[in-house]
Design a protein around this motif. Structure first.
Motif, PDB file in Angstrom:
ATOM      1  N   THR A   3      14.933 -12.018 -24.688  1.00 11.40           N
ATOM      2  CA  THR A   3      15.151 -13.140 -25.604  1.00 11.40           C
ATOM      3  C   THR A   3      14.487 -12.887 -26.950  1.00 11.40           C
ATOM      4  O   THR A   3      14.869 -13.484 -27.941  1.00 11.40           O
ATOM      5  N   GLU A  60      10.034 -13.983 -20.367  1.00 11.24           N
ATOM      6  CA  GLU A  60      11.270 -13.211 -20.181  1.00 11.24           C
ATOM      7  C   GLU A  60      11.771 -13.298 -18.745  1.00 11.24           C
ATOM      8  O   GLU A  60      12.970 -13.456 -18.508  1.00 11.24           O
ATOM      9  N   ALA A  63      13.384 -16.640 -18.173  1.00 11.33           N
ATOM     10  CA  ALA A  63      14.701 -16.720 -18.825  1.00 11.33           C
ATOM     11  C   ALA A  63      15.753 -15.942 -18.031  1.00 11.33           C
ATOM     12  O   ALA A  63      16.865 -16.447 -17.811  1.00 11.33           O
ATOM     13  N   GLN A  64      15.427 -14.741 -17.597  1.00  8.12           N
ATOM     14  CA  GLN A  64      16.400 -13.924 -16.864  1.00  8.12           C
ATOM     15  C   GLN A  64      16.709 -14.518 -15.493  1.00  8.12           C
ATOM     16  O   GLN A  64      17.866 -14.565 -15.076  1.00  8.12           O
TER      17      GLN A  64
END
Length: 186
Positions: A3, A60, A63-64
């Motif tokens: 991101t 991260e 988010a993933q």
């Protein structure tokens, strides 16, 4: 894709790769700055300390993993298939993030362990929606974890036949068969 973008992305990628490939002892500020071709001051300009880098990796992973859960819940009939097949991949961003956070959790990092549990709970929730059965959702979750572990054992094997797409297909067939069994839905 992370991101973050630009130098922050390069720094996080360097830290991620060091963590996942060499471990926490190798993931020093000096190693990160060397890996991303910046001075230590350049790294510290974007991430003021190692704690901020660690938090960047956590962000991260969140988010993933959230994107993967969204993908699974958007197509519930194929969520178990998606989870099993995606578990065969070892060198994608999500797997590297999981590996890196596992490395941090192994050092006693309670936040890393909590994040991994949260991700597991989210994947389980999507699989529960997809299967309608707690035990079956856990079975798919654990089977995916096992596929992923065995895929790691097979990374350098050119003629690996123990684990692969056919294995995921066989497991998925069993999951679907169990879904149709009256006792599985009780």
């Amino acid at each position: 894709m992370l991101t973050e973008h630009g130098k922050r992305e390069n720094i996080l990628t360097a830290y991620l790769n060091l963590l996942s490939h060499q471990g926490t002892r190798a993931a020093t500020l000096e190693a990160v700055s060397s890996a991303c071709n910046l001075s230590k001051a350049g790294v510290l300009h974007h991430f003021p300390n190692m704690q901020a880098l660690r938090q960047g990796i956590f962000t991260e992973l969140k988010a993933q993993a959230s994107a993967e859960v969204e993908q699974m819940t958007a197509d519930l009939p194929r969520a178990a298939e998606y989870y099993l097949v995606s578990s065969l991949s070892r060198d994608n961003l999500l797997e590297r993030l999981i590996d890196a956070v596992y490395r941090l959790a192994q050092t006693g990092d309670a936040d890393a362990l909590g994040l991994l549990r949260s991700c597991r709970d989210d994947w389980y929730g999507a699989l529960l929606l997809a299967t309608g059965n707690e035990a079956l959702a856990k079975l798919v979750l654990f089977a995916g974890d096992g596929l992923n572990h065995n895929a790691l054992l097979s990374l350098d094997e050119a003629n690996e036949s123990f684990v692969g797409p056919a294995t995921a297909t066989q497991m998925l067939a069993l999951v679907r068969q169990l879904q149709q069994t009256p006792t599985a839905n009780a």
